[in-house]
Design a protein around this motif. Structure first.
Motif, mmCIF file in Angstrom:
data_model
loop_
_atom_site.group_PDB
_atom_site.id
_atom_site.type_symbol
_atom_site.label_atom_id
_atom_site.label_comp_id
_atom_site.label_asym_id
_atom_site.label_seq_id
_atom_site.Cartn_x
_atom_site.Cartn_y
_atom_site.Cartn_z
ATOM 1 N N GLY A 75 22.686 48.002 95.620
ATOM 2 C CA GLY A 75 23.569 47.860 96.779
ATOM 3 C C GLY A 75 22.748 47.672 98.033
ATOM 4 O O GLY A 75 23.112 48.144 99.115
ATOM 5 N N GLY A 76 21.630 46.965 97.908
ATOM 6 C CA GLY A 76 20.661 46.880 98.992
ATOM 7 C C GLY A 76 20.870 45.763 99.978
ATOM 8 O O GLY A 76 20.041 45.565 100.872
ATOM 9 N N SER A 77 21.957 45.028 99.854
ATOM 10 C CA SER A 77 22.150 43.865 100.719
ATOM 11 C C SER A 77 23.087 44.100 101.893
ATOM 12 O O SER A 77 23.277 43.213 102.725
ATOM 13 N N VAL A 102 18.948 44.797 95.026
ATOM 14 C CA VAL A 102 19.968 44.461 94.034
ATOM 15 C C VAL A 102 21.324 44.338 94.727
ATOM 16 O O VAL A 102 21.723 45.218 95.496
ATOM 17 N N GLY A 103 22.022 43.255 94.448
ATOM 18 C CA GLY A 103 23.345 43.058 95.025
ATOM 19 C C GLY A 103 24.088 41.966 94.290
ATOM 20 O O GLY A 103 23.539 41.284 93.423
ATOM 21 N N ARG A 104 25.359 41.785 94.650
ATOM 22 C CA ARG A 104 26.187 40.778 93.989
ATOM 23 C C ARG A 104 26.421 39.534 94.834
ATOM 24 O O ARG A 104 26.718 38.473 94.318
ATOM 25 N N ASN A 105 26.299 39.681 96.155
ATOM 26 C CA ASN A 105 26.642 38.597 97.070
ATOM 27 C C ASN A 105 25.376 37.840 97.467
ATOM 28 O O ASN A 105 24.492 38.380 98.140
ATOM 29 N N GLU A 106 25.286 36.576 97.065
ATOM 30 C CA GLU A 106 24.085 35.787 97.320
ATOM 31 C C GLU A 106 23.807 35.607 98.813
ATOM 32 O O GLU A 106 22.651 35.656 99.248
ATOM 33 N N THR A 123 14.716 39.723 95.060
ATOM 34 C CA THR A 123 16.163 39.944 95.007
ATOM 35 C C THR A 123 16.663 39.733 93.585
ATOM 36 O O THR A 123 16.227 38.807 92.899
ATOM 37 N N VAL A 124 17.558 40.598 93.183
ATOM 38 C CA VAL A 124 18.156 40.500 91.855
ATOM 39 C C VAL A 124 19.671 40.497 92.015
ATOM 40 O O VAL A 124 20.256 41.504 92.427
ATOM 41 N N LYS A 125 20.277 39.362 91.715
ATOM 42 C CA LYS A 125 21.732 39.307 91.746
ATOM 43 C C LYS A 125 22.241 39.941 90.458
ATOM 44 O O LYS A 125 21.943 39.465 89.358
ATOM 45 N N ALA A 126 22.989 41.012 90.594
ATOM 46 C CA ALA A 126 23.424 41.743 89.409
ATOM 47 C C ALA A 126 24.722 42.483 89.676
ATOM 48 O O ALA A 126 24.975 42.942 90.792
ATOM 49 N N ASN A 185 21.996 53.442 95.252
ATOM 50 C CA ASN A 185 22.838 53.422 96.448
ATOM 51 C C ASN A 185 24.168 52.720 96.237
ATOM 52 O O ASN A 185 25.149 53.028 96.912
ATOM 53 N N ALA A 186 24.239 51.783 95.296
ATOM 54 C CA ALA A 186 25.455 50.985 95.123
ATOM 55 C C ALA A 186 26.654 51.873 94.804
ATOM 56 O O ALA A 186 26.564 52.806 94.009
ATOM 57 N N GLY A 187 27.764 51.571 95.428
ATOM 58 C CA GLY A 187 28.969 52.351 95.165
ATOM 59 C C GLY A 187 30.169 51.768 95.879
ATOM 60 O O GLY A 187 30.030 50.952 96.793
ATOM 61 N N ILE A 188 31.335 52.180 95.447
ATOM 62 C CA ILE A 188 32.582 51.728 96.070
ATOM 63 C C ILE A 188 33.462 52.927 96.386
ATOM 64 O O ILE A 188 33.368 53.974 95.737
ATOM 65 N N LEU A 189 34.293 52.759 97.395
ATOM 66 C CA LEU A 189 35.275 53.785 97.734
ATOM 67 C C LEU A 189 36.447 53.736 96.766
ATOM 68 O O LEU A 189 37.033 54.757 96.407
ATOM 69 N N GLY A 190 36.751 52.533 96.322
ATOM 70 C CA GLY A 190 37.878 52.361 95.407
ATOM 71 C C GLY A 190 39.202 52.271 96.149
ATOM 72 O O GLY A 190 39.285 52.466 97.359
#
Length: 249
Positions: free
Chosen positions: A12-14, A35-39, A58-61, A89-94
């Motif tokens: 969740g580093g982006s 590490v993140g999902r958004n390019e 960077t690792v898109k994952a 660190n990556a996480g969501i509130l939901g």
């Protein structure tokens, strides 16, 4: 605090807290793996890190997918040959969901599959490498794991579990020379809260003793200290950074 040539993974580093952590470690000389999902966000933080330190890997994952998680470790070791610090660190509130709502279990699955399961898997996969470098893990939890937020029971439970996992992991991995600690922020000025009408920033400020909320950079500074050699005797601890949220009556 110097992290020259140390290899630091930040999930969740982006964006938000993760971006602040990534930038600070880059500034301190680390080889950062973001590490993140958004390019687009990954590209943006890569440029910021390169301005103050080394260009990060960077690792898109998608950390909810086991194969993606495995790739994080594999690509890091392939590039740098070691792992010194893992920052979960990556996480969501939901989605807001009350106990009597029909979709409670669906909310639970969504949040736990993002906030907790990847922490178990990443820690498991990184531990052998951390043992070689006598490295450490920092888990980013929340005061929600101490004092739950109504309608966000899944989030609160996931963070309580993360904190407790950190304690157990610290005990087990101490024999390997690996430290494990937790940071539990209160409200932080990130897009998670800025985009949430139920938990807007002004409301969150009013719930703190200092009548303010933390900046992401403040959290990053504490994380860097805990991960540094200056905190060599610190393991199994939980650092609360909440502007006095827990002490306000």
């Amino acid at each position: 605090m110097s992290f020259d040539n140390k290899v630091v993974i930040v999930t969740g580093g982006s964006a938000g807290i993760g971006a602040a952590i990534s930038k600070l470690f880059a500034k301190e000389g680390a080889n950062v793996v973001i590490v993140g999902r958004n390019e687009a966000k990954l590209e943006a933080i890569t440029k910021k890190c390169a301005q103050v330190g080394k260009k990060p890997l960077t690792v898109k994952a998608d950390i909810t997918k086991d194969e993606d998680v495995k790739q994080i470790i594999e690509k890091t070791v392939q590039k740098f040959g070691q792992i010194d610090v893992l920052i979960n660190n990556a996480g969501i509130l939901g989605t807001a969901c009350k106990i009597m709502d029909k979709n409670l279990v669906a909310a639970y699955d969504e949040v736990f599959n993002t906030n907790l399961r990847p922490v178990f898997l990443l820690t498991n996969l990184a531990a052998p490498y951390l043992a070689k470098t006598k490295g450490n893990v920092v888990n980013i939890s929340s005061i929600g794991g101490i004092r739950g937020t109504p309608a966000y029971s899944a989030y609160a439970a996931s963070k309580a579990a993360m904190t407790h996992f950190g304690t157990v992991a610290a005990f087990e991995l101490a024999v390997e020379g690996v430290r494990v600690n937790t940071v539990s922020p209160g409200p932080v000025e990130t897009e998670i809260f800025a985009n949430n009408k139920d938990l807007n920033i002004e409301l969150l400020k009013s719930r703190t003793a200092q009548n303010r909320i933390s900046a992401p950079e403040e959290i990053a500074e504490v994380v860097a200290f805990i991960a540094s050699d200056k905190a060599g005797s610190v393991t199994g601890s939980n650092y609360v950074i909440d502007c006095g949220s827990l002490v306000k009556k």
